[in-house]
Design an enzyme around this catalytic site. Structure first.
Site, PDB file in Angstrom:
ATOM      1  N   THR A  20       0.798  -1.232   0.000  1.00  0.00           N
ATOM      2  CA  THR A  20       0.000   0.000   0.000  1.00  0.00           C
ATOM      3  C   THR A  20       0.830   1.282   0.000  1.00  0.00           C
ATOM      4  OG1 THR A  20      -0.185   0.055   2.418  1.00  0.00           O
ATOM      5  CG2 THR A  20      -1.858  -1.211   1.209  1.00  0.00           C
ATOM      6  N   TRP A  21       2.061   1.203  -0.462  1.00  0.00           N
ATOM      7  CA  TRP A  21       2.857   2.434  -0.569  1.00  0.00           C
ATOM      8  C   TRP A  21       2.150   3.422  -1.495  1.00  0.00           C
ATOM      9  CZ3 TRP A  21       8.681   2.575  -2.495  1.00  0.00           C
ATOM     10  CH2 TRP A  21       9.179   3.880  -2.371  1.00  0.00           C
ATOM     11  N   TYR A  57       4.404   5.932   4.469  1.00  0.00           N
ATOM     12  CA  TYR A  57       3.665   5.970   3.203  1.00  0.00           C
ATOM     13  C   TYR A  57       2.582   7.052   3.281  1.00  0.00           C
ATOM     14  CZ  TYR A  57       5.737   1.304   2.432  1.00  0.00           C
ATOM     15  OH  TYR A  57       6.592   0.243   2.292  1.00  0.00           O
ATOM     16  N   GLN A 176      11.829  -8.405   5.032  1.00  0.00           N
ATOM     17  CA  GLN A 176      11.267  -7.792   3.829  1.00  0.00           C
ATOM     18  C   GLN A 176      12.369  -7.056   3.077  1.00  0.00           C
ATOM     19  OE1 GLN A 176       7.975  -4.483   2.391  1.00  0.00           O
ATOM     20  NE2 GLN A 176       7.516  -5.698   4.219  1.00  0.00           N
ATOM     21  N   TYR A 204       9.211  -6.931  -1.551  1.00  0.00           N
ATOM     22  CA  TYR A 204       8.519  -5.742  -2.045  1.00  0.00           C
ATOM     23  C   TYR A 204       9.081  -5.350  -3.409  1.00  0.00           C
ATOM     24  CZ  TYR A 204      12.245  -2.389  -0.402  1.00  0.00           C
ATOM     25  OH  TYR A 204      13.408  -1.670  -0.189  1.00  0.00           O
ATOM     26  N   ARG A 209       8.162  -1.588  -9.593  1.00  0.00           N
ATOM     27  CA  ARG A 209       7.506  -0.290  -9.841  1.00  0.00           C
ATOM     28  C   ARG A 209       6.714  -0.281 -11.149  1.00  0.00           C
ATOM     29  NH1 ARG A 209      11.958  -1.209  -7.309  1.00  0.00           N
ATOM     30  NH2 ARG A 209      13.318  -0.035  -8.673  1.00  0.00           N
ATOM     31  N   GLY A 281       1.610  -4.121  -5.425  1.00  0.00           N
ATOM     32  CA  GLY A 281       1.064  -2.784  -5.253  1.00  0.00           C
ATOM     33  C   GLY A 281      -0.117  -2.559  -6.173  1.00  0.00           C
ATOM     34  N   ALA A 282      -1.240  -2.138  -5.606  1.00  0.00           N
ATOM     35  CA  ALA A 282      -2.444  -1.867  -6.409  1.00  0.00           C
ATOM     36  C   ALA A 282      -3.184  -0.686  -5.804  1.00  0.00           C
ATOM     37  CB  ALA A 282      -3.358  -3.093  -6.456  1.00  0.00           C
TER      38      ALA A 282
END
Length: 330
Positions: A20-21, A57, A176, A204, A209, A281-282
């Site tokens: 959730t960044w 974030y 992580q 992650y 990206r 990531g979404a």
């Protein structure tokens, strides 16, 4: 969806987690709260039960959105909630490392409030602090766990040496680190350490990206403060090299598995280590639709070797994720 336990602490989650960044908006060109909430609340329906966030974030924004989505969706018992600590920021948006006991104790309480929960499932030290002995940081983490505020302890972006020191005081359930087809540095250090210590790996940047999404093109522009404006991978001539690798990987995935490069990238990551989890990531619900293409097939050793050859052939000037590292305090 494949699931795994998180190192014998009573927690089990999907091997694909929601990162959730971007939902926090900071360094990703802003955020849409309503769309973000729909994404979070829809994740369990798609088999995604691990949600990873961090105070930094959006300077609390991501945690607030995650907490609101979970609370209003009455879904706390459906998800494993992971967040982080040990970064601080100022009013100008400057971020620095701070893994002192005082900072960690404050952040835990702040995160519990923003996340609207009475316990954090996994708390991770976001970055090692060169001004603080890892053993001191571990003492703080052990204290908040003993207080019942967290269930499991993790570290992020730590080296094996730092994890060795930390482990003298508190066990590490989760490590992580950045890990994807284009950023494989941990193959040489952190991943062997995780295997040796039976530590779970939360990877992650699993799609680098968005590079490995298959949706990038050479003239793509990124708005506002989007971190990809400063990512060397997205600058020419490297950008063309990575895009060529993506095209070749996509062809390989279609020819051999009737899949696409995005599916291949996540499957590759999960097949590298049986206790690996991929953070996806979404920011919109539809960006999680492709999660359904990952379970039910695997890459054998020959396929993984060929995938590595494809990447190395096209990316002749590789660069890692070092640009994301925040500075230490003065």
């Amino acid at each position: 969806m494949e699931t795994r336990d998180l190192n014998g602490n009573g927690l089990s989650s999907s091997r694909i987690g929601l990162g959730t960044w971007a939902i926090g908006g900071w360094m990703w060109g802003g955020t849409d709260e309503a769309e973000s909430i729909r994404t979070i609340q829809g994740a369990p329906d798609k088999g995604v039960t691990l949600i990873d966030t961090a105070p930094v974030y959006g300077f609390g924004r991501s945690e607030e959105i995650v907490g609101k989505a979970i609370d209003e969706g009455n879904m706390r018992d459906q998800v494993v909630l992971a967040t982080k600590c040990a970064l601080e920021w100022d009013d100008n948006g400057g971020v620095r490392r701070n893994a002192t006991k005082q900072r960690i104790l404050k952040e835990v309480d702040d995160s519990l409030r923003r996340l609207r929960t009475d316990v954090i499932d996994v708390l991770q030290v976001h970055w090692p602090d060169p001004l603080v002995d890892p053993r001191e940081t571990a003492e703080a983490m052990a204290e908040v766990k003993a207080a019942g505020k967290i269930r499991a302890i993790g570290v992020s972006n730590f080296s094996p040496e730092q994890m060795d020191a930390f482990s003298e005081v508190a066990p590490i359930d989760v490590a992580q680190n950045p890990y994807n087809l284009f950023e494989r540095q941990i193959d040489e250090d952190v991943l062997p350490w995780a295997r040796e210590h039976d530590t779970r790996l939360l990877a992650y940047g699993a799609l680098c990206r968005g590079l490995l999404s298959g949706r990038m093109h050479a003239d793509r522009e990124f708005p506002g403060d989007d971190l990809r404006n400063n990512d060397p991978k997205f600058q020419q001539p490297r950008f063309d090299q990575y895009l060529a690798a993506v095209n070749a990987l996509d062809q390989f995935a279609q020819e051999h598995y009737n899949k696409r490069v995005l599916d291949l990238a996540i499957r590759w990551l999960l097949d590298q280590y049986d206790h690996a989890f991929a953070l996806w990531g979404a920011r919109t619900p539809d960006q999680l639709d492709a999660v359904a293409n990952v379970p039910g097939w695997h890459l054998d050793e020959d396929a993984r070797r060929e995938i590595g050859r494809i990447v190395d052939t096209h990316v002749t000037d590789p660069v890692g994720p070092e640009f994301m590292a925040p500075p230490a305090r003065d």
